[in-house]
Design a protein around this motif. Structure first.
Motif, PDB file in Angstrom:
ATOM      1  N   ARG B 232     -60.943   1.862 -14.336  1.00 24.73           N
ATOM      2  CA  ARG B 232     -59.865   1.995 -15.111  1.00 24.73           C
ATOM      3  C   ARG B 232     -58.582   2.135 -14.203  1.00 24.73           C
ATOM      4  N   ARG B 452     -42.046  10.005 -20.136  1.00 27.20           N
ATOM      5  CA  ARG B 452     -42.853   9.180 -20.541  1.00 27.20           C
ATOM      6  C   ARG B 452     -42.778   7.880 -19.457  1.00 27.20           C
ATOM      7  N   TYR B 455     -45.672   7.466 -16.755  1.00 26.64           N
ATOM      8  CA  TYR B 455     -47.035   7.084 -17.344  1.00 26.64           C
ATOM      9  C   TYR B 455     -47.054   5.496 -17.643  1.00 26.64           C
ATOM     10  N   LYS B 456     -45.927   5.061 -17.793  1.00 26.11           N
ATOM     11  CA  LYS B 456     -45.792   3.297 -17.835  1.00 26.11           C
ATOM     12  C   LYS B 456     -45.944   2.985 -16.334  1.00 26.11           C
ATOM     13  N   LEU B 460     -51.292   3.792 -17.144  1.00 26.28           N
ATOM     14  CA  LEU B 460     -52.113   4.357 -17.767  1.00 26.28           C
ATOM     15  C   LEU B 460     -51.463   4.990 -18.987  1.00 26.28           C
ATOM     16  N   SER B 461     -52.392   5.036 -20.335  1.00 29.30           N
ATOM     17  CA  SER B 461     -51.779   5.462 -21.412  1.00 29.30           C
ATOM     18  C   SER B 461     -52.221   7.059 -21.434  1.00 29.30           C
ATOM     19  N   LYS B 462     -51.860   7.665 -22.270  1.00 29.37           N
ATOM     20  CA  LYS B 462     -52.021   9.276 -22.238  1.00 29.37           C
ATOM     21  C   LYS B 462     -53.494   9.222 -22.385  1.00 29.37           C
ATOM     22  N   ARG B 463     -53.907   8.577 -23.554  1.00 26.68           N
ATOM     23  CA  ARG B 463     -55.150   8.816 -23.798  1.00 26.68           C
ATOM     24  C   ARG B 463     -56.348   8.363 -22.654  1.00 26.68           C
ATOM     25  N   GLU B 464     -55.935   7.292 -21.780  1.00 27.38           N
ATOM     26  CA  GLU B 464     -56.640   7.074 -20.524  1.00 27.38           C
ATOM     27  C   GLU B 464     -56.545   8.138 -19.502  1.00 27.38           C
ATOM     28  N   LEU B 467     -58.993  10.716 -20.697  1.00 29.80           N
ATOM     29  CA  LEU B 467     -60.225  10.440 -20.612  1.00 29.80           C
ATOM     30  C   LEU B 467     -60.535  10.389 -19.145  1.00 29.80           C
ATOM     31  N   PHE B 515     -66.552   3.782 -23.404  1.00 30.63           N
ATOM     32  CA  PHE B 515     -65.244   4.229 -22.445  1.00 30.63           C
ATOM     33  C   PHE B 515     -65.193   3.459 -21.165  1.00 30.63           C
ATOM     34  N   GLY B 516     -66.284   2.527 -21.112  1.00 29.97           N
ATOM     35  CA  GLY B 516     -66.294   1.653 -19.679  1.00 29.97           C
ATOM     36  C   GLY B 516     -65.205   0.494 -19.790  1.00 29.97           C
ATOM     37  N   VAL B 517     -64.887   0.058 -18.662  1.00 34.30           N
ATOM     38  CA  VAL B 517     -63.926  -1.210 -18.529  1.00 34.30           C
ATOM     39  C   VAL B 517     -64.891  -2.283 -18.337  1.00 34.30           C
ATOM     40  N   TYR B 518     -64.882  -3.278 -19.392  1.00 35.24           N
ATOM     41  CA  TYR B 518     -65.711  -4.262 -19.040  1.00 35.24           C
ATOM     42  C   TYR B 518     -65.570  -5.328 -20.580  1.00 35.24           C
TER      43      TYR B 518
END
Lengths: 408, 532
Positions: B232, B452, B455-456, B460-464, B467, B515-518
């Motif tokens: 990620r 903001r 983060y751009k 990565l988004s705030k949710r990422e 996580l 949640f994995g990146v695949y």
């Protein structure tokens, strides 16, 4: 010693069962094609077995331009639009097989738009996924993936979580989808038998073809395959139609279609060429270049229904139970159409699918969900977020919008 | 077929099944077939290299051992016949010849490694000089065979141990080939000592339920680290470090900090997958990480990070250099001039510096890696030389050595030193590394973190981010538990009842699945250490 092994095998089996169950729950929460496609396909499987007289198969043209309950009210036959936006023609055979696995229709109607697609359109993943991800998992489904999807991508179709797991990042969209599905599953069966429209006579969201579509090599191959498949199945009553579009197919394409279809022993009806006869007014009856609005839908439905009754010997005898079910649907659809007509005249320009609650309360709730969705999107500022599929807001489809042959 | 692919897991599962049903005596053949099969699938074009290394080391080992045995027997047979001088002369001759055989194997195999790894670099460097005179050295476009560093190090450790008479040479070439090519470790280690690994490979251990459970748990944990955390974050690091001048110092510092997490998750995750797969076959591979960011000084860090490489270098480079005649001479000379302390510390410090420069160069043919080695080795050298001064300052400031705040300070200080080293890793070259370090300090604006835009920038988004923070917390808690316990956490979990075991596994498994990146649209990132 044997006891230990037995116990272990039991434990592992139990664990695997629980994991499979969790996987299914996760998948059903995270999957996201378009709510409209999901509703149209899943609602088909909810229809009582062998209750449909006419099978209607095609792309978005069918659920925008033809209303089964209106046809039932006027002509007495029952039908269902197994119609999926942007579905390529090579899926038509599998759609027919699914239809025939549950129903015994007296007539099968195909709308030919799926044969006009180009390789570029077919390569768009969403156009495959709407059908493959929402149809029932059965031998037909597995075979279809095996036959139509590139080998390296097949796993992601068989195991849908592989594709959709990343939707945990977009809970607003998933909530909107769940809300749509909650509305969709209200009632015993689908009320409008697969329907979608936009309340406009000239929507801001245009899908206007500059060039009229033509049969491609792909289209020819799969049209022939569909004809051959119908013949293999021994179907006698098969009708291929072209629904009205603003950009009309050329005389050559029309002739080529007619020749291929009639050579195969079936009938071809170009409603596009009969727009005047149907009474379609381009300025009031379309919401965009490819789709009729509710006014146009009503006219086209009545014309097609009449044609079917005049040209095919369709029995309209049903059990009392089925008639009651369909009377309810027709009542609901008529009421919905009258509301939608008002909103179309007011040029509201909003998307409606069959599951949308048309009451004031329903509209207010819908607005609320849109706000939540929008807020979530803003918070995430995710540039890679796919177009909103949630409640059919991007109807007709993102794929059609993207289809290069149509945009140009 | 990468370690994180489903194909690899299926491959390992099939191998395990075949291994389990094969009679004990022949199980090592299954492992050999699985290892060579894996190598052929992933890197068939270069399979000759690994076989060549195995063959030269195997025959070299046998020749060396035979020479040693014959010489010893000859010396014994000459007992009482030789004068002391004659015996000593013969022994010197034997040592020289032993060295020659050993060196031949080492030079040949390290030669292959160096040629493949550094030729392009030297060719390009020479061309850039020679182009002024119209000359050109062709770039051969060489690629590194899969795992060449790791299997070369492992084999060369074996030949040196034979030279040192630590164990007898393996007589079966195919068994030795298995030791060199064992498939779970071939991509990025851990580098094993022959005495630790070989007997396990040949034993044909039964597939045991306990090993199976622990192995599966370790593999899943590895996947969690690799897919949920490392993959990620990889884009953030590569994007910012690839064009650092377009970013603020805050973003560059963030990228370096993110890299610290990403690299650890990537490398240790990969090693966990390797060790977990090996454990399914009943093979315990050496630990490669022991919570490195809990280290209180840089020496400790290198005892906790990439432990098997550190162990190899200590055994086969650091000690030989530090104990070599020139260094002993240096010690003696220093003792005469500066006393006992300096005579002990200076040679050791220089040996450390040399070792770290080698570590740096091993990472790649680039000045930034030399700087990486100098930085780490230099810090160790300075801290060893100034150890007495530090103790004095601590006493003056009344700092309690064992207090928690001081321990935390030490960890933070060590992390900062490590972080500086990471700049050399992520930057494209030495100049960029220096520039990135400068900007990280001179252009640091904490207020940016609230905006903001930031983060751009880090993609990565705030949710990422939420996580990753949650995953970090899990990693921290697990590390803390491991740090305080004698047994591994998975051993502890596997002792609990079935429901608890299942619950832990299910949560971990579905964390990876969700949640994995695949999957489609993602580009699976290679393991970082695979390139070395």
């Amino acid at each position: 010693m044997k006891g230990i092994y037995k116990k272990r095998i039991l434990k592992i089996t139990a664990l695997l069962i629980v994991m499979v169950l969790i996987a299914f729950i996760c998948e059903s929460l995270l999957i996201r094609t378009t709510s409209a496609a999901e509703a149209h396909i899943k609602n088909f499987y909810r229809e009582p077995k062998n209750s449909l007289d006419v099978a209607v198969i095609g792309c978005s043209e069918m659920y925008a331009d033809y209303s089964p309950p209106i046809a039932y009210r006027n002509f007495g036959f029952t039908s269902y639009n197994l119609a999926v936006e942007g579905v390529p023609g090579h899926f038509f055979n599998s759609m027919l097989d699914e239809f025939l696995s549950r129903q015994d229709p007296q007539l099968v109607v195909f709308e030919v738009n799926g044969f006009f697609y180009t390789e570029k359109h077919i390569a768009i993943e969403g156009n495959n996924r709407r059908w493959l991800d929402n149809m029932k998992r059965n031998a037909n489904w597995a075979e279809l993936i095996h036959d139509t999807i590139a080998k390296e991508d097949q796993f992601d179709y068989y195991v849908r979580l592989s594709k959709y797991h990343s939707n945990w990042e977009r809970p607003e969209g998933q909530l909107a989808r769940m809300y749509s599905m909650y509305l969709n599953y209200k009632g015993e069966v689908s009320k409008m038998k697969s329907f979608g429209t936009r309340t406009s006579c000239n929507s801001k969201k245009k899908v206007n073809r500059k060039k009229p579509p033509q049969l491609t090599d792909y289209g020819r191959e799969y049209l022939q395959a569909t004809i051959d498949h119908c013949r293999e199945l021994g179907l006698e009553n098969v009708l291929f139609i072209r629904e009205p579009h603003k950009a009309k197919i050329s005389a050559e394409t029309d002739a080529e279609l007619e020749k291929m279809i009639t050579d195969g022993g079936y009938k071809y009806l170009n409603l596009e060429a009969m727009s005047d006869e149907i009474g379609i007014d381009e300025s009031t009856d379309y919401y965009n270049g490819d789709h009729l609005n509710v006014f146009g839908n009503e006219k086209a439905t009545l014309y097609l229904g009449k044609y079917i009754m005049e040209n095919y010997d369709i029995s309209t005898e049903h059990t009392e139970e089925i008639n009651k079910l369909w009377d309810d649907c027709a009542d609901y659809t008529e009421e919905a159409f009258s509301i939608l007509k008002e909103r179309t005249l007011a040029n509201e320009d909003k998307v409606y699918s069959e599951f949308n609650d048309l009451s004031e309360k329903g509209s207010a709730l819908r607005e609320k969900y849109h706000k939540i969705k929008k807020q979530g999107k803003d918070e995430n500022f995710d540039e890679h977020e796919p177009p909103e599929f949630g409640d059919g807001e991007d109807f007709p489809t993102e794929c059609e919008d993207k289809a290069p042959d149509k945009k140009e | 077929m990468t370690y994180t692919s489903l194909n690899y897991l299926l491959y390992a599962a099939v191998c395990l099944l075949v291994y389990g049903v094969t009679p004990k005596k022949y199980r090592w053949w299954v492992l050999l077939a699985a290892s060579m099969g894996f190598y052929a699938i992933v890197c068939l074009k270069y399979i000759g290299f690994i076989i060549l290394t195995a063959a030269t080391t195997y025959f070299g080992g046998i020749k060396l051992e035979k020479y040693i045995t014959d010489s010893d027997a000859y010396i014994k047979s000459q007992k009482g016949k030789w004068s002391k001088e004659e015996k000593s002369a013969y022994k010197d001759k034997v040592t020289r010849n032993k060295k020659r055989i050993c060196a031949a194997v080492l030079v040949f195999n390290f030669g292959i490694l160096c040629f493949l790894k550094y030729y392009n670099f030297f060719a390009d460097s020479l061309t850039s000089v020679l182009k002024h005179f119209g000359g050109k050295v062709p770039n051969l476009g060489l690629f590194l065979p899969l795992g060449i560093s790791f299997y070369t190090f492992q084999s060369m450790g074996y030949i040196i141990d034979i030279y040192r008479k630590k164990y007898t040479a393996e007589r079966n070439f195919f068994k030795f080939l298995l030791f060199v090519s064992f498939f779970p470790q071939i991509v990025q280690g851990p580098i094993a000592f022959y005495s630790d690994l070989a007997h396990q490979l040949y034993a044909g251990e039964d597939v045991r339920f306990e090993n199976f459970k622990q192995g599966v748990l370790l593999v899943t944990w590895g996947f969690f680290k690799k897919l949920v955390i490392a993959d990620r974050l990889v884009t953030t690091v590569t994007t910012i470090s690839g064009d650092h001048k377009s970013y603020s110092g805050t973003a560059i510092l963030s990228a370096a900090l993110i890299y610290a997490l990403q690299l650890y998750a990537d490398f240790s995750g990969g090693i966990d997958i390797s060790r977990g797969i090996a454990q399914l076959f009943g093979i315990n591979m050496a630990e490669n990480f022991k919570r490195p960011y809990f280290s209180k000084d840089i020496s400790e860090y290198w005892h906790r990070w990439h432990i098997t490489l550190g162990g190899w270098l200590r055994e086969y480079l650091f000690y030989p250099v530090a104990m070599s005649k020139p260094f002993q001479k240096m010690g003696k000379a220093l003792k005469a001039k500066f006393g006992m302390k300096i005579s002990k510390v200076v040679p050791v410090s220089i040996a450390s510096l040399i070792t770290f420069i080698v570590v740096g160069i091993w990472h790649g043919a680039n000045w930034k890696y030399v700087a990486f080695g100098v930085w780490n080795g230099g810090i160790i050298m300075i801290s060893t030389l100034l150890e007495d001064n530090f103790t004095g300052w601590k006493n003056k400031l009344h700092i309690k050595e064992n207090s928690k705040p001081f321990a935390l300070f030490q960890m933070f200080r060590t992390f900062l030193i490590v972080l500086v080293g990471y700049y050399f890793d992520i930057a494209p070259n030495f100049k960029s590394a220096m520039s990135m370090m400068y900007l990280s300090v001179a252009d640091l604006h904490i207020s940016e973190l609230a905006g903001r835009e930031f983060y751009k920038t880090i993609l990565l988004s705030k949710r990422e981010i939420a996580l990753v923070l949650a995953a970090m917390l899990v990693l921290f808690i697990v590390s803390l538990k491991q740090e305080r316990s004698q047994t591994t956490l998975r051993e502890q979990i596997c002792k609990k009842n079935f429901v608890v075991q299942s619950l832990v596994f299910i949560v971990l498994f579905f964390s990876v699945v969700i949640f994995g990146v695949y999957g489609p649209g993602t580009d699976p990132a290679d393991f970082y250490y695979m390139q070395f």
